[in-house]
Design a protein around this motif. Structure first.
Motif, PDB file in Angstrom:
ATOM      1  N   TRP A 147      46.300  10.475  79.062  1.00  0.00           N
ATOM      2  CA  TRP A 147      46.755   9.661  77.944  1.00  0.00           C
ATOM      3  C   TRP A 147      45.671   8.645  77.645  1.00  0.00           C
ATOM      4  O   TRP A 147      45.041   8.144  78.571  1.00  0.00           O
ATOM      5  CB  TRP A 147      48.039   8.970  78.397  1.00  0.00           C
ATOM      6  CG  TRP A 147      48.646   7.954  77.498  1.00  0.00           C
ATOM      7  CD1 TRP A 147      49.673   8.148  76.635  1.00  0.00           C
ATOM      8  CD2 TRP A 147      48.328   6.548  77.414  1.00  0.00           C
ATOM      9  NE1 TRP A 147      49.987   6.955  76.023  1.00  0.00           N
ATOM     10  CE2 TRP A 147      49.183   5.979  76.477  1.00  0.00           C
ATOM     11  CE3 TRP A 147      47.375   5.746  78.054  1.00  0.00           C
ATOM     12  CZ2 TRP A 147      49.128   4.623  76.150  1.00  0.00           C
ATOM     13  CZ3 TRP A 147      47.309   4.399  77.724  1.00  0.00           C
ATOM     14  CH2 TRP A 147      48.185   3.854  76.775  1.00  0.00           C
ATOM     15  N   TYR A 148      45.434   8.404  76.362  1.00  0.00           N
ATOM     16  CA  TYR A 148      44.528   7.286  76.065  1.00  0.00           C
ATOM     17  C   TYR A 148      44.978   6.544  74.839  1.00  0.00           C
ATOM     18  O   TYR A 148      45.550   7.104  73.916  1.00  0.00           O
ATOM     19  CB  TYR A 148      43.061   7.700  75.976  1.00  0.00           C
ATOM     20  CG  TYR A 148      42.672   8.663  74.878  1.00  0.00           C
ATOM     21  CD1 TYR A 148      42.147   8.200  73.676  1.00  0.00           C
ATOM     22  CD2 TYR A 148      42.787  10.029  75.067  1.00  0.00           C
ATOM     23  CE1 TYR A 148      41.749   9.070  72.689  1.00  0.00           C
ATOM     24  CE2 TYR A 148      42.393  10.915  74.079  1.00  0.00           C
ATOM     25  CZ  TYR A 148      41.883  10.430  72.896  1.00  0.00           C
ATOM     26  OH  TYR A 148      41.499  11.306  71.920  1.00  0.00           O
ATOM     27  N   LYS A 149      44.760   5.247  74.888  1.00  0.00           N
ATOM     28  CA  LYS A 149      45.225   4.349  73.844  1.00  0.00           C
ATOM     29  C   LYS A 149      44.167   4.250  72.755  1.00  0.00           C
ATOM     30  O   LYS A 149      43.007   4.040  73.026  1.00  0.00           O
ATOM     31  CB  LYS A 149      45.495   2.969  74.431  1.00  0.00           C
ATOM     32  CG  LYS A 149      46.254   2.072  73.491  1.00  0.00           C
ATOM     33  CD  LYS A 149      46.969   1.000  74.284  1.00  0.00           C
ATOM     34  CE  LYS A 149      47.775   0.071  73.390  1.00  0.00           C
ATOM     35  NZ  LYS A 149      48.802   0.725  72.613  1.00  0.00           N
ATOM     36  N   SER A 150      44.622   4.435  71.537  1.00  0.00           N
ATOM     37  CA  SER A 150      43.737   4.369  70.381  1.00  0.00           C
ATOM     38  C   SER A 150      44.515   3.788  69.216  1.00  0.00           C
ATOM     39  O   SER A 150      45.654   4.183  68.962  1.00  0.00           O
ATOM     40  CB  SER A 150      43.262   5.778  70.034  1.00  0.00           C
ATOM     41  OG  SER A 150      42.759   5.803  68.727  1.00  0.00           O
ATOM     42  N   ARG A 151      43.914   2.888  68.509  1.00  0.00           N
ATOM     43  CA  ARG A 151      44.616   2.289  67.369  1.00  0.00           C
ATOM     44  C   ARG A 151      44.816   3.288  66.233  1.00  0.00           C
ATOM     45  O   ARG A 151      45.660   3.091  65.387  1.00  0.00           O
ATOM     46  CB  ARG A 151      43.812   1.113  66.833  1.00  0.00           C
ATOM     47  CG  ARG A 151      43.856  -0.087  67.727  1.00  0.00           C
ATOM     48  CD  ARG A 151      43.357  -1.298  66.982  1.00  0.00           C
ATOM     49  NE  ARG A 151      42.059  -1.027  66.357  1.00  0.00           N
ATOM     50  CZ  ARG A 151      40.947  -1.652  66.648  1.00  0.00           C
ATOM     51  NH1 ARG A 151      40.924  -2.571  67.570  1.00  0.00           N
ATOM     52  NH2 ARG A 151      39.832  -1.360  66.019  1.00  0.00           N
ATOM     53  N   TRP A 152      44.008   4.345  66.204  1.00  0.00           N
ATOM     54  CA  TRP A 152      44.022   5.212  65.035  1.00  0.00           C
ATOM     55  C   TRP A 152      44.906   6.442  65.195  1.00  0.00           C
ATOM     56  O   TRP A 152      45.019   7.241  64.292  1.00  0.00           O
ATOM     57  CB  TRP A 152      42.605   5.673  64.700  1.00  0.00           C
ATOM     58  CG  TRP A 152      41.686   4.505  64.603  1.00  0.00           C
ATOM     59  CD1 TRP A 152      40.648   4.201  65.425  1.00  0.00           C
ATOM     60  CD2 TRP A 152      41.735   3.448  63.653  1.00  0.00           C
ATOM     61  NE1 TRP A 152      40.059   3.031  65.043  1.00  0.00           N
ATOM     62  CE2 TRP A 152      40.703   2.542  63.957  1.00  0.00           C
ATOM     63  CE3 TRP A 152      42.574   3.163  62.569  1.00  0.00           C
ATOM     64  CZ2 TRP A 152      40.480   1.390  63.213  1.00  0.00           C
ATOM     65  CZ3 TRP A 152      42.340   2.016  61.833  1.00  0.00           C
ATOM     66  CH2 TRP A 152      41.305   1.153  62.153  1.00  0.00           C
ATOM     67  N   ALA A 153      45.527   6.615  66.333  1.00  0.00           N
ATOM     68  CA  ALA A 153      46.256   7.857  66.594  1.00  0.00           C
ATOM     69  C   ALA A 153      47.700   7.803  66.106  1.00  0.00           C
ATOM     70  O   ALA A 153      48.578   8.410  66.700  1.00  0.00           O
ATOM     71  CB  ALA A 153      46.207   8.177  68.082  1.00  0.00           C
ATOM     72  N   GLY A 154      47.951   7.061  65.048  1.00  0.00           N
ATOM     73  CA  GLY A 154      49.309   7.015  64.520  1.00  0.00           C
ATOM     74  C   GLY A 154      50.212   6.197  65.417  1.00  0.00           C
ATOM     75  O   GLY A 154      50.432   5.030  65.185  1.00  0.00           O
ATOM     76  N   LYS A 155      50.728   6.823  66.449  1.00  0.00           N
ATOM     77  CA  LYS A 155      51.612   6.128  67.379  1.00  0.00           C
ATOM     78  C   LYS A 155      50.840   5.195  68.311  1.00  0.00           C
ATOM     79  O   LYS A 155      51.434   4.528  69.140  1.00  0.00           O
ATOM     80  CB  LYS A 155      52.403   7.132  68.229  1.00  0.00           C
ATOM     81  CG  LYS A 155      53.446   7.883  67.409  1.00  0.00           C
ATOM     82  CD  LYS A 155      54.166   8.884  68.280  1.00  0.00           C
ATOM     83  CE  LYS A 155      53.482  10.170  68.090  1.00  0.00           C
ATOM     84  NZ  LYS A 155      53.718  11.358  68.679  1.00  0.00           N
ATOM     85  N   GLY A 156      49.542   5.193  68.208  1.00  0.00           N
ATOM     86  CA  GLY A 156      48.750   4.282  69.017  1.00  0.00           C
ATOM     87  C   GLY A 156      48.164   4.894  70.264  1.00  0.00           C
ATOM     88  O   GLY A 156      47.503   4.221  71.027  1.00  0.00           O
ATOM     89  N   HIS A 157      48.409   6.184  70.493  1.00  0.00           N
ATOM     90  CA  HIS A 157      47.809   6.826  71.651  1.00  0.00           C
ATOM     91  C   HIS A 157      47.666   8.319  71.413  1.00  0.00           C
ATOM     92  O   HIS A 157      48.264   8.865  70.502  1.00  0.00           O
ATOM     93  CB  HIS A 157      48.630   6.561  72.920  1.00  0.00           C
ATOM     94  CG  HIS A 157      49.954   7.251  72.917  1.00  0.00           C
ATOM     95  ND1 HIS A 157      51.068   6.716  72.322  1.00  0.00           N
ATOM     96  CD2 HIS A 157      50.328   8.449  73.412  1.00  0.00           C
ATOM     97  CE1 HIS A 157      52.084   7.558  72.458  1.00  0.00           C
ATOM     98  NE2 HIS A 157      51.664   8.620  73.116  1.00  0.00           N
ATOM     99  N   SER A 158      46.860   8.939  72.248  1.00  0.00           N
ATOM    100  CA  SER A 158      46.659  10.383  72.202  1.00  0.00           C
ATOM    101  C   SER A 158      46.804  10.922  73.611  1.00  0.00           C
ATOM    102  O   SER A 158      46.624  10.193  74.582  1.00  0.00           O
ATOM    103  CB  SER A 158      45.255  10.723  71.702  1.00  0.00           C
ATOM    104  OG  SER A 158      45.067  10.256  70.395  1.00  0.00           O
ATOM    105  N   THR A 159      47.110  12.213  73.710  1.00  0.00           N
ATOM    106  CA  THR A 159      47.166  12.847  75.023  1.00  0.00           C
ATOM    107  C   THR A 159      46.508  14.218  74.941  1.00  0.00           C
ATOM    108  O   THR A 159      46.403  14.811  73.871  1.00  0.00           O
ATOM    109  CB  THR A 159      48.620  13.055  75.514  1.00  0.00           C
ATOM    110  OG1 THR A 159      49.313  13.860  74.566  1.00  0.00           O
ATOM    111  CG2 THR A 159      49.345  11.739  75.715  1.00  0.00           C
ATOM    112  N   PHE A 160      46.052  14.683  76.098  1.00  0.00           N
ATOM    113  CA  PHE A 160      45.612  16.075  76.208  1.00  0.00           C
ATOM    114  C   PHE A 160      45.842  16.512  77.642  1.00  0.00           C
ATOM    115  O   PHE A 160      45.940  15.686  78.554  1.00  0.00           O
ATOM    116  CB  PHE A 160      44.140  16.243  75.791  1.00  0.00           C
ATOM    117  CG  PHE A 160      43.159  15.487  76.628  1.00  0.00           C
ATOM    118  CD1 PHE A 160      42.609  16.044  77.788  1.00  0.00           C
ATOM    119  CD2 PHE A 160      42.753  14.215  76.263  1.00  0.00           C
ATOM    120  CE1 PHE A 160      41.693  15.346  78.549  1.00  0.00           C
ATOM    121  CE2 PHE A 160      41.835  13.501  77.031  1.00  0.00           C
ATOM    122  CZ  PHE A 160      41.310  14.075  78.170  1.00  0.00           C
ATOM    123  N   SER A 161      45.968  17.803  77.836  1.00  0.00           N
ATOM    124  CA  SER A 161      46.193  18.347  79.162  1.00  0.00           C
ATOM    125  C   SER A 161      44.856  18.701  79.798  1.00  0.00           C
ATOM    126  O   SER A 161      43.958  19.206  79.114  1.00  0.00           O
ATOM    127  CB  SER A 161      47.066  19.593  79.080  1.00  0.00           C
ATOM    128  OG  SER A 161      47.111  20.232  80.340  1.00  0.00           O
TER     129      SER A 161
END
Length: 113
Positions: free
Chosen positions: A31-45
């Motif tokens: 998981w990583y926090k990003s202001r631009w990812a809509g909900k504020g975070h992104s994930t990848f497996s």
């Protein structure tokens, strides 16, 4: 990895942003926090990661080689069309923790599936 680290996500010589990365409780999702990812975070497996390259092994990281030493840099190469993720850690130890951690989790995840 579960406590998380602040790593620089690098897209170009000019675009370098700090992001907070951590491994979720399932042991496979980063998981990583990003202001631009809509909900504020992104994930990848980690199972989506094809390879982990150490040092300046991408065009982007080569372009900033003078700014960040190789032992801080690594690239997550994904399967398919997803773009690479170029990252810079604050210390060589932190970089190695993520490099070794993703490799280990990836080999475990691919053995389970």
């Amino acid at each position: 990895m579960m406590t998380g680290s602040t790593l620089r996500k690098v897209k170009s010589r000019m675009w370098k942003r700090q992001r907070h990365f951590r491994l979720l409780e399932d042991g496979l999702t980063i998981w990583y926090k990003s202001r631009w990812a809509g909900k504020g975070h992104s994930t990848f497996s980690v199972t989506e990661v094809e390879a982990v390259r150490e040092g300046h092994q991408s065009e982007v990281l080569l372009s900033i080689a003078q700014e960040f030493p190789a032992e801080l840099c690594f690239t997550l190469v994904f399967h398919g069309r997803q773009g690479n993720l170029d990252l810079v850690a604050d210390s060589p130890e932190e970089a190695q923790a993520w490099i070794q951690g993703v490799r280990k989790l990836n080999s475990q995840g691919s053995n389970d599936g």
